[in-house]
Every structure is written in C-alpha cells, then in structure tokens.
Design a protein around this motif. Structure first.
Motif, PDB file in Angstrom:
ATOM      1  N   HIS A  94       0.820  -1.213   0.000  1.00 35.58           N
ATOM      2  CA  HIS A  94       0.000   0.000   0.000  1.00 35.58           C
ATOM      3  C   HIS A  94       0.856   1.266   0.000  1.00 35.58           C
ATOM      4  N   LEU A  95       2.000   1.240   0.655  1.00 38.27           N
ATOM      5  CA  LEU A  95       2.879   2.423   0.633  1.00 38.27           C
ATOM      6  C   LEU A  95       3.373   2.713  -0.783  1.00 38.27           C
ATOM      7  N   ILE A 139       0.374   4.096  -2.769  1.00 43.12           N
ATOM      8  CA  ILE A 139       0.099   5.495  -2.405  1.00 43.12           C
ATOM      9  C   ILE A 139       1.136   6.415  -3.026  1.00 43.12           C
ATOM     10  N   CYS A 155       0.364   9.402  -5.716  1.00 45.30           N
ATOM     11  CA  CYS A 155       0.745  10.794  -5.449  1.00 45.30           C
ATOM     12  C   CYS A 155       1.608  11.345  -6.580  1.00 45.30           C
ATOM     13  N   ILE A 190      -1.234  12.781   0.029  1.00 50.93           N
ATOM     14  CA  ILE A 190      -1.136  11.451   0.647  1.00 50.93           C
ATOM     15  C   ILE A 190      -2.493  10.968   1.145  1.00 50.93           C
ATOM     16  N   LYS A 191      -3.261  11.854   1.797  1.00 58.67           N
ATOM     17  CA  LYS A 191      -4.565  11.454   2.331  1.00 58.67           C
ATOM     18  C   LYS A 191      -5.505  11.014   1.209  1.00 58.67           C
ATOM     19  N   ALA A 216      -4.368   7.666  -0.153  1.00 60.37           N
ATOM     20  CA  ALA A 216      -4.689   6.581   0.789  1.00 60.37           C
ATOM     21  C   ALA A 216      -6.177   6.232   0.719  1.00 60.37           C
ATOM     22  N   SER A 276      -5.824   2.645  -0.903  1.00 58.29           N
ATOM     23  CA  SER A 276      -5.415   1.849   0.245  1.00 58.29           C
ATOM     24  C   SER A 276      -6.557   1.522   1.200  1.00 58.29           C
ATOM     25  N   LEU A 277      -7.049   2.491   1.904  1.00 60.52           N
ATOM     26  CA  LEU A 277      -8.003   2.240   2.990  1.00 60.52           C
ATOM     27  C   LEU A 277      -9.219   1.389   2.608  1.00 60.52           C
TER      28      LEU A 277
END
Length: 186
Positions: free
Chosen positions: A131-132, A135, A139, A146-147, A150, A154-155
């Motif tokens: 996930h990193l 993300i 970006c 980042i938010k 994510a 990701s989330l």
C-alpha cells in the motif's frame, strides 16, 4: 560443485515457474470498482503465498520474472493488461510493492509453518509495503495528496486484503507441510 543456499536447482525453478503462472492467472481474477482505478484482484493472495513458500531470493526472482513478462507485453497484469504504461503508471506502485513485500514476508515468516505468524507477517508487513508503494505512485502520477491517495488506493482495500492474507496464510501452512514431508522422503 556449488551448493549455495540460493542455488536455482530444477525443483526451485519449477516452483518459481509455477508461482509466476499462478500469479499471472490471479491477475485475470478482477472486479472493477467504480470509485477507484484500482480493481479487486487475487494478487494479494498469490504475492503472500509466494513470500510464505519460497526463500527470499526465490520469491524475488518470481516477482521479477512476472514484472519483466508484463513489461515486455505479455498480458499478465491486472485484467490482462501489460506494458511499461501499466507498470510505470498510476497503479504500478502495487507491482513494485509486490517485490519488496515478498522479500520482507519471506525473511520474516520464520522456520516453522504457523498460521498466526504467517497472518501477522502478511498483514503487518505485506499489506503496508504494497500500500505504501501504491500510495506513492498515486501521489507522483496523479498529483494526489497522501490522504487522498490513501483513500483511493489503500483504505477501502484493507479489509479485503486482510481476508486474502488469512487465505494465503492457511494455504501456505498446508503447502509448506506437504513440502516438508516430501523433503523428508528424499
């Protein structure tokens, strides 16, 4: 005669080839989602299985072969896509995350096949690494904060990825036990 730990013997090459094939097939098992460019796939199961069943170097070779095959145009990325635009595009972070995730998982899985350990390693290391990278790529390529990245890549996928990690852990315990029992017979 060289007998190094990372030697690629016939059995190791066969496992690598089989896992590349299974990862390629898993790439076709996708469900597109309307709210994100990311699709639900079985990649996570296979990536975790690769890390949990192979030595770190062999796990890395498996992902590298897969990435090279997709890069040169074989339609083995998610949904049958391929090429540099997919690998180096907005969602390509997952693919690079696979490489680092399998190495970390393989290093940290321990010597004994234990479901709890496998689940902890795949959930605690595998998911965050993948996930990193996802993300970071989102970006970089889409200019997301980042938010926002994510929330997009990701989330929403963490619950499903946890289930896939549990499935891969259960499969790996069974496969590693079979592998250990056949190694004793040799």
């Amino acid at each position: 005669m060289h007998t190094g730990k990372n030697k690629l013997d016939t059995a190791s090459m066969t496992k690598i080839a089989l896992l590349v094939a299974l990862l390629s097939v898993a790439s076709y098992l996708v469900i597109p989602l309307p709210f994100t460019p990311i699709v639900l796939s079985m990649h996570t199961v296979m990536v975790n299985l690769i890390g949990l069943t192979l030595k770190p170097s062999h796990a890395a070779y498996t992902i590298l072969v897969y990435l090279i095959m997709g890069l040169i145009g074989l339609p083995i990325f998610s949904g049958g896509s391929a090429g540099p635009e997919k690998l180096f595009g907005p969602t390509g972070g997952f693919y690079f995350g696979f490489l680092f995730a399998v190495i970390a998982i393989s290093i940290c899985k321990g010597k004994k096949s234990r479901f709890i350990r496998y689940a902890a390693v795949t959930i605690g290391l595998g998911i965050p690494i993948q996930h990193l990278f996802a993300i970071a790529f989102m970006c970089f390529y889409n200019g997301f904060q980042i938010k926002a990245a994510a929330l997009t890549v990701s989330l929403p996928f963490i619950p499903g990825d946890i289930i896939k990690c549990l499935l891969a852990s259960a499969l790996a315990v069974a496969l590693n036990k079979i592998n250990q029992s056949t190694s004793v017979l040799e």
